[in-house]
Design a protein around this motif. Sequence first.
Motif, PDB file in Angstrom:
ATOM      1  N   GLU A 145       0.895  -1.200  -0.102  1.00  0.00           N
ATOM      2  CA  GLU A 145       0.006   0.145   0.014  1.00  0.00           C
ATOM      3  C   GLU A 145       0.777   1.204  -0.063  1.00  0.00           C
ATOM      4  O   GLU A 145       0.257   2.314  -0.280  1.00  0.00           O
ATOM      5  CB  GLU A 145      -0.940  -0.053   1.124  1.00  0.00           C
ATOM      6  N   THR A 146       2.105   1.123   0.263  1.00  0.00           N
ATOM      7  CA  THR A 146       2.898   2.311   0.219  1.00  0.00           C
ATOM      8  C   THR A 146       3.355   2.728  -0.836  1.00  0.00           C
ATOM      9  O   THR A 146       3.717   3.960  -1.354  1.00  0.00           O
ATOM     10  CB  THR A 146       4.370   1.784   0.960  1.00  0.00           C
ATOM     11  N   LEU A 147       3.292   1.912  -2.225  1.00  0.00           N
ATOM     12  CA  LEU A 147       3.843   1.998  -3.431  1.00  0.00           C
ATOM     13  C   LEU A 147       3.331   3.423  -4.136  1.00  0.00           C
ATOM     14  O   LEU A 147       3.944   4.290  -4.645  1.00  0.00           O
ATOM     15  CB  LEU A 147       3.691   0.801  -4.294  1.00  0.00           C
ATOM     16  N   PRO A 148       2.094   3.529  -4.124  1.00  0.00           N
ATOM     17  CA  PRO A 148       1.463   4.994  -4.831  1.00  0.00           C
ATOM     18  C   PRO A 148       1.953   6.172  -4.115  1.00  0.00           C
ATOM     19  O   PRO A 148       2.164   7.129  -4.990  1.00  0.00           O
ATOM     20  CB  PRO A 148       0.165   4.903  -4.498  1.00  0.00           C
ATOM     21  N   PHE A 149       2.473   6.128  -2.948  1.00  0.00           N
ATOM     22  CA  PHE A 149       2.940   7.440  -2.305  1.00  0.00           C
ATOM     23  C   PHE A 149       4.202   7.602  -2.667  1.00  0.00           C
ATOM     24  O   PHE A 149       4.675   8.703  -2.600  1.00  0.00           O
ATOM     25  CB  PHE A 149       2.967   7.377  -0.813  1.00  0.00           C
ATOM     26  N   ILE A 150       5.279   6.713  -2.997  1.00  0.00           N
ATOM     27  CA  ILE A 150       6.661   6.896  -3.544  1.00  0.00           C
ATOM     28  C   ILE A 150       6.960   8.045  -4.668  1.00  0.00           C
ATOM     29  O   ILE A 150       7.559   8.685  -4.372  1.00  0.00           O
ATOM     30  CB  ILE A 150       6.977   5.556  -3.720  1.00  0.00           C
ATOM     31  N   PRO A 151       6.499   7.844  -5.600  1.00  0.00           N
ATOM     32  CA  PRO A 151       6.691   8.897  -6.698  1.00  0.00           C
ATOM     33  C   PRO A 151       6.428  10.385  -6.365  1.00  0.00           C
ATOM     34  O   PRO A 151       7.107  11.262  -6.614  1.00  0.00           O
ATOM     35  CB  PRO A 151       5.713   8.684  -7.910  1.00  0.00           C
ATOM     36  N   VAL A 276      -6.885   3.144   1.561  1.00  0.00           N
ATOM     37  CA  VAL A 276      -6.943   2.871   2.955  1.00  0.00           C
ATOM     38  C   VAL A 276      -8.153   2.160   3.223  1.00  0.00           C
ATOM     39  O   VAL A 276      -8.256   1.138   4.167  1.00  0.00           O
ATOM     40  CB  VAL A 276      -6.477   4.175   4.012  1.00  0.00           C
ATOM     41  N   PHE A 277      -9.369   2.818   2.861  1.00  0.00           N
ATOM     42  CA  PHE A 277     -10.629   2.349   3.330  1.00  0.00           C
ATOM     43  C   PHE A 277     -10.546   0.770   2.916  1.00  0.00           C
ATOM     44  O   PHE A 277     -11.258   0.054   3.751  1.00  0.00           O
ATOM     45  CB  PHE A 277     -11.672   3.237   2.868  1.00  0.00           C
ATOM     46  N   GLY A 278     -10.678   0.670   1.673  1.00  0.00           N
ATOM     47  CA  GLY A 278     -10.841  -0.574   1.105  1.00  0.00           C
ATOM     48  C   GLY A 278      -9.829  -1.560   1.826  1.00  0.00           C
ATOM     49  O   GLY A 278     -10.164  -2.846   1.775  1.00  0.00           O
ATOM     50  N   GLY A 283     -10.364  -5.604   2.831  1.00  0.00           N
ATOM     51  CA  GLY A 283      -9.154  -6.567   2.550  1.00  0.00           C
ATOM     52  C   GLY A 283      -8.778  -6.592   1.217  1.00  0.00           C
ATOM     53  O   GLY A 283      -8.139  -7.448   0.740  1.00  0.00           O
ATOM     54  N   TRP A 284      -8.502  -5.236   0.650  1.00  0.00           N
ATOM     55  CA  TRP A 284      -8.164  -5.175  -0.750  1.00  0.00           C
ATOM     56  C   TRP A 284      -6.840  -5.538  -0.836  1.00  0.00           C
ATOM     57  O   TRP A 284      -6.046  -5.232   0.139  1.00  0.00           O
ATOM     58  CB  TRP A 284      -8.289  -3.695  -1.066  1.00  0.00           C
ATOM     59  N   TYR A 285      -6.316  -6.002  -1.977  1.00  0.00           N
ATOM     60  CA  TYR A 285      -5.006  -6.065  -2.274  1.00  0.00           C
ATOM     61  C   TYR A 285      -4.613  -5.835  -3.516  1.00  0.00           C
ATOM     62  O   TYR A 285      -5.151  -4.941  -4.273  1.00  0.00           O
ATOM     63  CB  TYR A 285      -4.720  -7.850  -1.921  1.00  0.00           C
ATOM     64  N   ILE A 286      -3.670  -6.658  -4.130  1.00  0.00           N
ATOM     65  CA  ILE A 286      -3.080  -5.925  -5.463  1.00  0.00           C
ATOM     66  C   ILE A 286      -4.061  -5.716  -6.469  1.00  0.00           C
ATOM     67  O   ILE A 286      -3.847  -4.509  -6.977  1.00  0.00           O
ATOM     68  CB  ILE A 286      -1.890  -6.954  -5.852  1.00  0.00           C
TER      69      ILE A 286
END
Length: 472
Positions: A145-151, A276-278, A283-286
């Motif tokens: 879940e951290t990946l979208p924040f990196i760019p 975050v909500f999902g 239990g949302w995943y990839i």
Amino acid sequence: MSINSNQGNEKKKKFKVPHVYAILLIFMAICTLLTYIIPAGQYDMIENASGRTVVDPNSFQYIESTSLGLFDYLKSVPQGMVETAQIIFFIFIVGGAFSVVQSTGAIEAGLGKITKTMSGKERAIIPIVMVAFSLGGAVFGMAEETLPFIPIMVTLAIALGFDSITGIAMVLVGAGAGFAGAFLNPFTVGVAQGIAELPLFSGIGFRIIVYICMTTLAISYVYWYAGRVKKNPKISIMHEFDQTREDVLDLSVLKAFTLKDKFILMIVLATIGLLVFGVMQYGWYIQEISALFLGMAIVVSFVANMGLNGFSEKFIEGMASLAGGAMVVGFARAILVILTQGHILDTILYATSTGVSQLPATLAAVGMYIFQCFLNFVVPSGSGQAAVTMPIMAPLSDLVGVTRQTAVLAYQLGDGISNIFTPTSGYFMAGLALAKIPWNKWAKWMIPLVVLQYLLGGILVTIAQSIKWGPF
């Protein structure tokens, strides 16, 4: 001999860290050779009371050798690609989505506004961001879940006068410290305590102390490094490359922060909020997260009047720029494929547990911790490592006088610390791909922190065993 000649020889002798692909191919070759040396063996898998498939600790047996050949070695890569396809395509989709958003200029304008606001107090943002991500790791196992924040954080860090290492570190090191020192993470603490038959999330008091120690160390290291880079940008190992980035914010020609930009950033923030909500509610995943960011990119392209062709071109550009980083995830998985197909992973686990059982209680606890640290380089999945090791380590801890709670902590720290260092960690390599940072450069920066974290982890495990941390 001339001075220039001596300098030339020195340059030739200078050791160059191998490319991550070279490292992984060599590691794969070593593991393939080990299938001829280490006897094949296996444990039976059973379903425990909670319905989870785990190892039967009393079922180990040696089996007929299944040594792998050259073709097996080569096939392990496409097999690794298949097994990690979700993560690979996730990298492509998120990278493409942020390429679309980046092309609108909204992020540039928004970050320019933040940069002006933070002028003179840039480093203050580091502990704030890292604490937020560490809580995500500690409470709900924030990783992919951290990946979208990196760019976004990489661009912000460079704009604030730091470098891309600082940007990705705020996200990955923050979340990683929280993950390693987690006190409510259901995917590590919850699973391991369930297998060890401990009350769910018991021992939370000491666990919070572990979290504070790990997070404080992580923040201190990043804060110290960022300060040095701020004073002298050229000490950054990413300095030259960061100067060539297309997504660098030029503070001398800041774009006006228009109403359209605000609307686009609201879409991005709403997407992150839904993420975050999902994750927490459903239990949302990839797959779900990938779909979410694809939808975000499509909506943003309409708001920005890009048209379908414009959207497609920017999306493809983003995916193409991440191809090398995305595919390395499959190469990393190939190592586990080889160990599993060669039936030597269980043998290594059995031999280690037998060796640990001969040690005094305190040394046995540290031995468990060291083993979990090494195992995480080939089994980087938190819940997967718990399912493989805890059914063995829990009863073993009873035999050698180690509390089960300490055995869980040894697993938790051993599993968590190297998740943002080992090239076999899929989400971590995805993060480096999104930040466009080579693994060898990250490893050079990260090694001192990893060593300190390992030492701190060993001290915490020793303390836990010394106080007979329980309830049992």
